[in-house]
Design an enzyme around this catalytic site. Structure first.
Site, PDB file in Angstrom:
ATOM      1  N   LYS A 128       0.832  -1.202   0.000  1.00 41.37           N
ATOM      2  CA  LYS A 128       0.000   0.000   0.000  1.00 41.37           C
ATOM      3  C   LYS A 128       0.873   1.263   0.000  1.00 41.37           C
ATOM      4  O   LYS A 128       2.096   1.182   0.201  1.00 41.37           O
ATOM      5  CB  LYS A 128      -0.925  -0.048   1.224  1.00 41.37           C
ATOM      6  CG  LYS A 128      -1.939  -1.201   1.185  1.00 41.37           C
ATOM      7  CD  LYS A 128      -2.781  -1.226   2.467  1.00 41.37           C
ATOM      8  CE  LYS A 128      -3.825  -2.330   2.440  1.00 41.37           C
ATOM      9  NZ  LYS A 128      -4.626  -2.357   3.707  1.00 41.37           N
ATOM     10  N   TYR A 139     -12.616  -3.043  -2.659  1.00 40.54           N
ATOM     11  CA  TYR A 139     -13.085  -3.037  -1.265  1.00 40.54           C
ATOM     12  C   TYR A 139     -14.617  -3.034  -1.170  1.00 40.54           C
ATOM     13  O   TYR A 139     -15.165  -2.570  -0.171  1.00 40.54           O
ATOM     14  CB  TYR A 139     -12.497  -1.843  -0.525  1.00 40.54           C
ATOM     15  CG  TYR A 139     -11.051  -2.045  -0.083  1.00 40.54           C
ATOM     16  CD1 TYR A 139     -10.675  -3.176   0.647  1.00 40.54           C
ATOM     17  CD2 TYR A 139     -10.071  -1.100  -0.366  1.00 40.54           C
ATOM     18  CE1 TYR A 139      -9.360  -3.367   1.059  1.00 40.54           C
ATOM     19  CE2 TYR A 139      -8.750  -1.289   0.045  1.00 40.54           C
ATOM     20  CZ  TYR A 139      -8.401  -2.421   0.757  1.00 40.54           C
ATOM     21  OH  TYR A 139      -7.106  -2.604   1.185  1.00 40.54           O
ATOM     22  N   PHE A 152     -15.119   2.881   8.449  1.00 41.19           N
ATOM     23  CA  PHE A 152     -13.770   3.175   7.985  1.00 41.19           C
ATOM     24  C   PHE A 152     -13.648   3.204   6.458  1.00 41.19           C
ATOM     25  O   PHE A 152     -12.560   3.414   5.931  1.00 41.19           O
ATOM     26  CB  PHE A 152     -12.770   2.150   8.558  1.00 41.19           C
ATOM     27  CG  PHE A 152     -13.069   0.716   8.229  1.00 41.19           C
ATOM     28  CD1 PHE A 152     -12.680   0.163   7.009  1.00 41.19           C
ATOM     29  CD2 PHE A 152     -13.728  -0.105   9.137  1.00 41.19           C
ATOM     30  CE1 PHE A 152     -12.943  -1.158   6.693  1.00 41.19           C
ATOM     31  CE2 PHE A 152     -14.000  -1.435   8.830  1.00 41.19           C
ATOM     32  CZ  PHE A 152     -13.603  -1.965   7.608  1.00 41.19           C
ATOM     33  N   ARG A 162      -1.151 -14.724   3.845  1.00 44.61           N
ATOM     34  CA  ARG A 162      -1.875 -14.089   4.969  1.00 44.61           C
ATOM     35  C   ARG A 162      -1.132 -14.282   6.283  1.00 44.61           C
ATOM     36  O   ARG A 162      -1.052 -13.366   7.103  1.00 44.61           O
ATOM     37  CB  ARG A 162      -3.286 -14.684   5.094  1.00 44.61           C
ATOM     38  CG  ARG A 162      -4.238 -14.319   4.000  1.00 44.61           C
ATOM     39  CD  ARG A 162      -4.808 -12.934   4.088  1.00 44.61           C
ATOM     40  NE  ARG A 162      -5.669 -12.716   5.230  1.00 44.61           N
ATOM     41  CZ  ARG A 162      -6.409 -11.618   5.395  1.00 44.61           C
ATOM     42  NH1 ARG A 162      -6.366 -10.640   4.488  1.00 44.61           N
ATOM     43  NH2 ARG A 162      -7.156 -11.462   6.450  1.00 44.61           N
ATOM     44  N   THR A 175      -4.898  -8.025  10.793  1.00 42.37           N
ATOM     45  CA  THR A 175      -5.299  -6.773  10.139  1.00 42.37           C
ATOM     46  C   THR A 175      -4.796  -5.540  10.878  1.00 42.37           C
ATOM     47  O   THR A 175      -4.301  -4.593  10.266  1.00 42.37           O
ATOM     48  CB  THR A 175      -6.845  -6.731  10.024  1.00 42.37           C
ATOM     49  OG1 THR A 175      -7.270  -7.860   9.261  1.00 42.37           O
ATOM     50  CG2 THR A 175      -7.312  -5.448   9.364  1.00 42.37           C
ATOM     51  N   ARG A 191       3.101  -6.986   9.206  1.00 45.23           N
ATOM     52  CA  ARG A 191       2.397  -5.927   9.934  1.00 45.23           C
ATOM     53  C   ARG A 191       2.911  -5.809  11.368  1.00 45.23           C
ATOM     54  O   ARG A 191       2.992  -4.719  11.923  1.00 45.23           O
ATOM     55  CB  ARG A 191       0.891  -6.196   9.907  1.00 45.23           C
ATOM     56  CG  ARG A 191       0.260  -5.907   8.543  1.00 45.23           C
ATOM     57  CD  ARG A 191      -1.153  -6.449   8.475  1.00 45.23           C
ATOM     58  NE  ARG A 191      -1.883  -6.016   7.283  1.00 45.23           N
ATOM     59  CZ  ARG A 191      -3.009  -6.570   6.871  1.00 45.23           C
ATOM     60  NH1 ARG A 191      -3.544  -7.579   7.555  1.00 45.23           N
ATOM     61  NH2 ARG A 191      -3.615  -6.124   5.798  1.00 45.23           N
ATOM     62  N   ASN A 245      -1.643  -0.155   7.518  1.00 42.97           N
ATOM     63  CA  ASN A 245      -1.187  -1.541   7.752  1.00 42.97           C
ATOM     64  C   ASN A 245      -0.407  -2.144   6.576  1.00 42.97           C
ATOM     65  O   ASN A 245      -0.243  -3.358   6.481  1.00 42.97           O
ATOM     66  CB  ASN A 245      -2.339  -2.430   8.204  1.00 42.97           C
ATOM     67  CG  ASN A 245      -3.399  -2.630   7.147  1.00 42.97           C
ATOM     68  OD1 ASN A 245      -3.311  -2.062   6.055  1.00 42.97           O
ATOM     69  ND2 ASN A 245      -4.395  -3.439   7.462  1.00 42.97           N
ATOM     70  N   HIS A 259      -1.925  -5.455   1.558  1.00 41.76           N
ATOM     71  CA  HIS A 259      -3.144  -6.236   1.369  1.00 41.76           C
ATOM     72  C   HIS A 259      -2.768  -7.613   0.849  1.00 41.76           C
ATOM     73  O   HIS A 259      -1.845  -7.743   0.042  1.00 41.76           O
ATOM     74  CB  HIS A 259      -4.063  -5.569   0.338  1.00 41.76           C
ATOM     75  CG  HIS A 259      -5.168  -6.479  -0.117  1.00 41.76           C
ATOM     76  ND1 HIS A 259      -6.347  -6.621   0.580  1.00 41.76           N
ATOM     77  CD2 HIS A 259      -5.242  -7.337  -1.167  1.00 41.76           C
ATOM     78  CE1 HIS A 259      -7.102  -7.522  -0.038  1.00 41.76           C
ATOM     79  NE2 HIS A 259      -6.461  -7.981  -1.104  1.00 41.76           N
ATOM     80  N   GLU A 315      -9.755 -10.793  -7.225  1.00 41.17           N
ATOM     81  CA  GLU A 315      -8.801  -9.679  -7.129  1.00 41.17           C
ATOM     82  C   GLU A 315      -7.700  -9.777  -8.184  1.00 41.17           C
ATOM     83  O   GLU A 315      -7.280  -8.765  -8.742  1.00 41.17           O
ATOM     84  CB  GLU A 315      -8.208  -9.644  -5.711  1.00 41.17           C
ATOM     85  CG  GLU A 315      -9.261  -9.273  -4.662  1.00 41.17           C
ATOM     86  CD  GLU A 315      -8.786  -9.439  -3.222  1.00 41.17           C
ATOM     87  OE1 GLU A 315      -7.618  -9.811  -2.999  1.00 41.17           O
ATOM     88  OE2 GLU A 315      -9.612  -9.202  -2.310  1.00 41.17           O
TER      89      GLU A 315
HETATM   90  P1  DAT Z   1      -7.373  -7.365   5.751  1.00 40.55           P
HETATM   91  O1  DAT Z   1      -6.689  -6.216   5.052  1.00 40.55           O
HETATM   92  O2  DAT Z   1      -6.523  -7.947   6.845  1.00 40.55           O
HETATM   93  O3  DAT Z   1      -7.896  -8.406   4.803  1.00 40.55           O
HETATM   94  P2  DAT Z   1     -10.137  -6.495   6.042  1.00 40.55           P
HETATM   95  O4  DAT Z   1     -10.407  -7.100   4.711  1.00 40.55           O
HETATM   96  O5  DAT Z   1     -11.042  -6.849   7.174  1.00 40.55           O
HETATM   97  O6  DAT Z   1      -8.634  -6.750   6.516  1.00 40.55           O
HETATM   98  O7  DAT Z   1     -10.188  -4.912   5.914  1.00 40.55           O
HETATM   99  C1  DAT Z   1      -9.623  -4.264   4.802  1.00 40.55           C
HETATM  100  C2  DAT Z   1      -8.876  -3.055   5.273  1.00 40.55           C
HETATM  101  O8  DAT Z   1      -9.767  -2.147   5.898  1.00 40.55           O
HETATM  102  C3  DAT Z   1      -7.815  -3.356   6.337  1.00 40.55           C
HETATM  103  O9  DAT Z   1      -6.566  -3.739   5.773  1.00 40.55           O
HETATM  104  C4  DAT Z   1      -7.721  -2.042   7.054  1.00 40.55           C
HETATM  105  C5  DAT Z   1      -9.144  -1.524   7.005  1.00 40.55           C
HETATM  106  N1  DAT Z   1      -9.883  -1.865   8.214  1.00 40.55           N
HETATM  107  C6  DAT Z   1     -10.414  -3.072   8.527  1.00 40.55           C
HETATM  108  N2  DAT Z   1     -11.029  -3.043   9.718  1.00 40.55           N
HETATM  109  C7  DAT Z   1     -10.886  -1.774  10.153  1.00 40.55           C
HETATM  110  C8  DAT Z   1     -11.296  -1.083  11.335  1.00 40.55           C
HETATM  111  N3  DAT Z   1     -11.995  -1.702  12.293  1.00 40.55           N
HETATM  112  N4  DAT Z   1     -10.965   0.219  11.466  1.00 40.55           N
HETATM  113  C9  DAT Z   1     -10.270   0.861  10.499  1.00 40.55           C
HETATM  114  N5  DAT Z   1      -9.851   0.276   9.360  1.00 40.55           N
HETATM  115  C10 DAT Z   1     -10.156  -1.023   9.199  1.00 40.55           C
HETATM  116 MG    MG Z   2      -9.414  -8.363   3.434  1.00 39.81          MG
END
Ligand code: DAT
Ligand code: MG
Length: 153
Positions: free
Chosen positions: A12, A52, A60, A88, A94, A105, A115, A118, A129
């Site tokens: 990112k 997304y 968020f 992963r 996350t 991370r 973070n 992805h 994706e």
């Molecule tokens: P990951 O990136 O581990 O697959 P995810 O798909 O649940 O996680 O979420 C996508 C992104 O959204 C994640 O990298 C960061 C953001 N995110 C997720 N949960 C969040 C939260 N509770 N507050 C703020 N940002 C969040």
């Molecule tokens: Mg995800």
């Protein structure tokens, strides 16, 4: 080979700005995963929204879409046995504040909104994706000479 998978990874904008592309990609490469596509790009809003889509409407969401498009990212496709789960687990939880040291991370991040990386979370997500970012024609098929030392035939 049984269980050979492909997964989408995004270093990112914070990873690029912090000069961590080599470190992050290197960890995945050293794990044994094979790079079959790689491109630097600024992720435009429409692509970010598709990527997304599952998070639309969450608190968020706006911050997330804005962050992913805030500068160049490095997008890549990795291939290997169980590549989705392996990537992963190398990436970590996350929220970097909760991620185990030793993970990407957990070693380089502090907050969920920065973070660094992805990685696809399931076979369905990975297929979707990879297609979204690279289509079908942009993956490079090649033999890697070290694979007999990384993989069992
Ligand atoms: P990951 O990136 O581990 O697959 P995810 O798909 O649940 O996680 O979420 C996508 C992104 O959204 C994640 O990298 C960061 C953001 N995110 C997720 N949960 C969040 C939260 N509770 N507050 C703020 N940002 C969040
Ligand atoms: Mg995800």
């Amino acid at each position: 080979m049984a269980g050979l998978e492909r997964t989408l990874v995004i270093v990112k904008p914070d990873g690029v700005q912090r000069g961590l592309v080599g470190e992050i990609v290197g960890r995945l490469e050293r794990r044994g995963l094979k790079i079959v596509a790689m491109q630097m790009r600024v992720i435009q809003r429409s692509l970010a929204e598709q990527h997304y889509a599952e998070h639309t409407g969450k608190a968020f969401y706006e911050a997330l879409v804005s962050y992913i498009g805030s500068g160049p990212s490095v997008t890549l496709v990795l291939e290997g046995p169980a590549a989705i789960a392996v990537t992963r687990s190398t990436v970590g939880k996350t929220n970097p504040g909760e991620a185990t040291p030793g993970t990407i991370r957990g070693d380089f991040g502090l907050v969920v909104g920065r973070n660094l990386i992805h990685a696809s979370d399931s076979p369905d997500s990975a297929a979707r994706e990879v297609e979204l970012f690279f289509g079908t024609g942009a993956l490079v098929e090649y033999e890697r000479d070290i694979d007999r030392w990384v993989l069992e035939s």
